[in-house]
Design a protein around this motif. Structure first.
Motif, PDB file in Angstrom:
ATOM      1  N   ARG A   1      56.177   4.756 -25.329  1.00  0.00           N
ATOM      2  CA  ARG A   1      55.735   6.058 -25.713  1.00  0.00           C
ATOM      3  C   ARG A   1      54.202   6.132 -25.523  1.00  0.00           C
ATOM      4  NH1 ARG A   1      59.503  10.064 -26.872  1.00  0.00           N
ATOM      5  NH2 ARG A   1      57.649  11.283 -26.246  1.00  0.00           N
TER       6      ARG A   1
ATOM      7  N   CYS B   1      53.936  11.159 -15.977  1.00  0.00           N
ATOM      8  CA  CYS B   1      54.597  10.735 -17.062  1.00  0.00           C
ATOM      9  C   CYS B   1      56.020  11.105 -17.235  1.00  0.00           C
ATOM     10  CB  CYS B   1      53.922  11.075 -18.501  1.00  0.00           C
ATOM     11  SG  CYS B   1      53.827  12.632 -18.850  1.00  0.00           S
TER      12      CYS B   1
ATOM     13  N   MET C   1      62.033   8.031 -15.705  1.00  0.00           N
ATOM     14  CA  MET C   1      61.299   6.706 -15.623  1.00  0.00           C
ATOM     15  C   MET C   1      61.794   5.686 -14.870  1.00  0.00           C
ATOM     16  SD  MET C   1      61.104   4.395 -19.060  1.00  0.00           S
ATOM     17  CE  MET C   1      60.516   5.500 -20.424  1.00  0.00           C
TER      18      MET C   1
ATOM     19  N   ASP D   1      52.730   6.689 -22.209  1.00  0.00           N
ATOM     20  CA  ASP D   1      53.299   7.912 -21.329  1.00  0.00           C
ATOM     21  C   ASP D   1      52.308   8.712 -21.198  1.00  0.00           C
ATOM     22  OD1 ASP D   1      55.501   9.332 -20.302  1.00  0.00           O
ATOM     23  OD2 ASP D   1      55.636  10.439 -22.136  1.00  0.00           O
TER      24      ASP D   1
ATOM     25  N   TYR E   1      55.788   1.305 -17.772  1.00  0.00           N
ATOM     26  CA  TYR E   1      56.790   1.177 -18.872  1.00  0.00           C
ATOM     27  C   TYR E   1      57.354   0.116 -19.022  1.00  0.00           C
ATOM     28  CZ  TYR E   1      56.118   6.324 -18.727  1.00  0.00           C
ATOM     29  OH  TYR E   1      55.581   7.695 -18.697  1.00  0.00           O
TER      30      TYR E   1
ATOM     31  N   TRP F   1      63.061  11.164 -22.351  1.00  0.00           N
ATOM     32  CA  TRP F   1      62.778  10.568 -23.530  1.00  0.00           C
ATOM     33  C   TRP F   1      63.880  10.725 -24.704  1.00  0.00           C
ATOM     34  CZ3 TRP F   1      59.772   6.414 -23.838  1.00  0.00           C
ATOM     35  CH2 TRP F   1      58.560   6.195 -23.100  1.00  0.00           C
TER      36      TRP F   1
END
Lengths: 338, 338, 338, 338
Positions: free
Chosen positions: B25, A15, A211, B28, B243, A21
């Motif tokens: 989120r 993750c 990400m 995640d 994502y 984030w």
């Protein structure tokens, strides 16, 4: 995937780091589109400072795109790119280098641990007559750390880039796991690649807690504008680029990238040391390649460990920035118990 | 950009919708890389239900990539793509269609409001002799809503796609602002395009409250595997695809995409109605094109409004999913006061 | 080049057959341009009769163009072409296959005498996972006779094409020296390739007494129109095509192509039998590869023989349709005398 | 085609000049393959002398290939080429420029007689924002004589090339009918193009009495090696190149090219003067465009004249190096009699 699965499939499976984030959320206001935002505009200076060498930085959404863009800027369509036959650009990018370069030819060298050597490269390119019938080598593509988890030392890099200069080859460094390499070497970031005269670097962050943002670092800044045009043409210029730039800044802040790389490497060591006799390669980064029979692999999977077969008689385990001590320890114990 | 700026530059400049953040989120955790995760795997069914027609859906990071992938799947390298001369694929994608298709030729038709018509297309393609010396038209690329903020009615789409079938043309629909078009038409989503026999649709979400995920919807599902291979080859297959998939799911949940499109359209109406005599085009989506002299534009900018010049004597304003009533009202008032 | 030179450098070095000249002169009136002339229009029927199988024939100016056009019609840009690592398409065409196919990947198999086998091909393609990360094999490119002067028997061809069908591979046959192969096999022309289900054949005439015309024979006639479009796009559609078509007709008249192939093969046998212990490969066509030290090669060159070094310890001699008995005998004697 | 047909379809329809045949026959001995023969090697010097400016010359088999090679050497894949909308590179080459350049975009300017002007070019390129979203103009492609038979004067060329330099554009000159242009201008060959700083010239010979050889003249000799590599990669490097080089030498000997161009132009004048009121364009080279109704065209065809319709109400006649006085006179009489 059950809650009990312990995932050693890929660092891509991990993750996103909380600080990444946070940085993305902090960027969540209106701003200029594409790379006109303040965060994107600050990247050149940020990476130039990191490497102590002027560079231009453009974000991309994948390492494949970063590699292919770099190779296209360095290599004319009618020329060749030398790489290891196990290199990601050859084996795992679905032909992206050929697409972006408009058909340059990948020329495959051998070498232990997926590392190439001046001798191995010479063996491939020296028999090529310099005439129009043969595609001529033009670019050398290295990977740091390699697809078998090995790391080029600064000395090896110096020798390879000197050889490349001697033969008139440009040099691209695929650094999808550059963080793990620097963590292993314990050297300045530049010494793991950029200081040795490479032209372009794909600096990977996604496998390392990011990400969706990789950095294509262009040291030959005369190519920067071309790289930006090619990025747009490749459909890689995202309109809300600030969310990508934010990721890169977060990773550089307080060297998060390096801390993450060290963490993954440490977990790999825990596992490697549990069964040193099984290792196919010295473990230098965050990948462990081990001899394991099919029944042994099945036994591990029955205990909840997920990983890829590497061959009929071996497996690959990959640790991540957030592989827990518990998970690494559990795998180590399971391996020791086989 | 100061806190006081009121941004009408582009819907790309808007931030990300909270429900999109929440979905990201929620995604995640560790999961299978690329598009092997559960969210990505669920997309085909999700969009098939939305449109009442079987389709395959692949996420991309830009609308440019979605358009170019679609055109490459539909069009051989030696053929042509008919589009409006103001179409995004022609004017604003840095040559991505030519890159992805390996050199297909864009053939430019005219038409009011950046809309093409059967007559306008015929004027371009009918003089093309069917021999090997001429590039032959093969694909029709439409935009819904158009680059001038206009929307094709279901009747117009039916006529265009019937014409395309008659002439043997495949049809791609660039729906970067598809949500705004559906919101304007008040019809079922399928009736704004998919129901009329189009082959591929770029369904845009980034301009409409998303962050970095567009949906390439492939109705000719026989092309789906090719589209997936081309996506990888284009460096568009992100390793943490969950994502992206999460963003698309969030946008479909409770028709968030439609609510956002309606909000942007409503803000546009507020502005348009403040100065109807200035309008260059009927405002049907979220873009307003107005006659404004240079001094008038300067006056607006001095009041904190940011927007693009459209020509020497006009400007473009774009509203977003989250353009506040206050901002829209302020611009309306400023326009009325000029 | 002195009058005394005896040229064994390449069959490309030979002059043009008188009957080819005659046919070209006979075509020297005004006629429709491109391939609209009567001679070009008659080619499909002519070759269909030769092979007893319907085919479309398009002339090109080089074997490289014929090969590359064929591969482009058979192979999507994102796929792979399996061939021997010594194949002309890989080693001697300056990247033309990559150019015409828009970046398809050549996948290199080994095999004695530059011949591939089902086993050798399997070794290359079987480890390729069927996912989007790996370029998938799509086409098999064979050469008849091979780059080392070897000839596939009808049985070998049957096995290879059966294997290709089983694996879903299209098959192209590079027949730059197809005439020499048929002459060696003594079989019907179709049995040396076309009868076994190949899709396309580059039938070479230039090395065999022609001047500037090769025939791309398309057995999958559904691809013929595409091949014609790609030929034009490649700048290969000559405006005075009748002079090319005339060459092909002349070569087919009374099987001149076969007589020429036999003559070249016979000269090669004369030379081969003079020093059988030196042969690196059985001599089946018109190329002789011999172990020869540097001093031996120098001695031959001092006697006026021109040829290429093949390695540090070997040389290649190529005979032509018009290699004289005197020249072949002289070389044979010189070799015997070493 | 009956013996009685009088062919004004195209200069491509003409036969080959006897001196070209003679030169080809004179080259018909064994020699080094590709462009290693003495005749090919002498071309650079020969054309450098003709133009009084150093240049490299590579033969190709078509004007399309020469144009496309030149454009590929001058233009990166992500850039644009400005040309007239009727230019051969846009309208009649089956997409070859897009193929060879890997997708550069042709940008279409207008202009009387298929001639472009600085103003017309500015109208196309000046609105192009200099950012990555827009393909940027990079190369200007001119045609001398134009597709409507018009000739740029030295003054016009000077103005166009000065404008190109000012805007940073490279310049290619398509000289498929360069001979006719020089014949019309009565100037030194260089003054019809090369003297004005153009980078590359496609010097056409096939329409002018040659068989199968055009000359790509590269004045920016730094591009010569790239052009040679691209030629091979395009399958344009013929193995018996001496037969092409021989054609070019024959055309330069005693200025045969110029005599042929003059002859074709003179025949065109005979025809043009028979019906001056019908001319759509001043006749400056060897193409005549005339207003002719369908019944008038039918009447001419019934008398044995072959030609192409240009529109519903016009026709194109093309004269050749060997159009006989009798044929030209017959057409002139027939036109006068309508």
């Amino acid at each position: 995937m059950t809650a009990l699965t312990r995932l050693f499939v890929s660092d891509n499976a991990a993750c996103v780091h909380p600080r990444v984030w946070d940085a993305m959320r902090a960027a969540d206001g209106p701003d200029m589109p594409y790379d006109g935002d303040a965060l994107s505009q600050a990247l050149d200076a940020r990476f130039s400072a990191l490497f102590g060498r002027e560079c231009a930085v453009i974000w991309t959404s994948t390492g494949t795109a970063a590699n292919a863009l770099a190779l296209a800027c360095l290599t004319p369509p009618f020329a060749g790119i030398v790489c290891h036959y196990d290199a990601h650009v050859e084996a795992d990018e679905g032909g992206a280098p050929e697409f972006y370069t408009h058909g340059a030819k990948l020329m495959l060298a051998g070498g232990e641990g997926a590392k190439v050597t001046p001798e191995g490269i010479a063996k491939v390119i020296d028999p090529i007559r310099d005439d129009v019938h043969r595609v001529q080598p033009h670019t050398l593509a290295l990977t740091q750390a390699t697809e078998e988890g090995r790391v080029y030392s600064p000395g090896e890099l110096a020798a390879l880039t000197a050889f490349a200069r001697e033969r008139g080859l440009r040099v691209h460094l695929d650094g999808a796991r550059f963080a793990n390499a620097v963590a292993h070497l314990g050297c300045a970031p530049a010494d793991a690649g950029p200081a040795h005269g490479i032209d372009t670097l794909s600096f990977g962050f996604i496998k390392n807690g990011g990400m969706s943002a990789e950095a294509l670092v262009v040291f030959d800044t005369g190519l920067a504008m071309e790289a930006r045009r090619r990025r747009k043409r490749a459909g890689q210029l995202q309109s809300k680029g600030r969310y990508l730039a934010a990721q890169l800044h977060a990773m550089l802040d307080d060297d998060l990238w390096l801390a993450n790389g060290r963490a993954a490497n440490a977990a790999a060591q825990t596992i490697a040391q549990a069964a040193p006799d099984r290792l196919l390669q010295p473990v230098e980064a965050n990948e462990i390649f081990m001899t394991l029979t099919a029944p042994e692999r099945e036994a591990l999977r029955n205990q909840g460990f997920a990983f890829y077969d590497w061959s009929d008689s071996s497996a690959r385990f990959v640790t991540c920035w957030n592989t827990s001590e518990e998970d690494a320890g559990a795998l180590a114990a399971a391996l020791a118990a086989l």
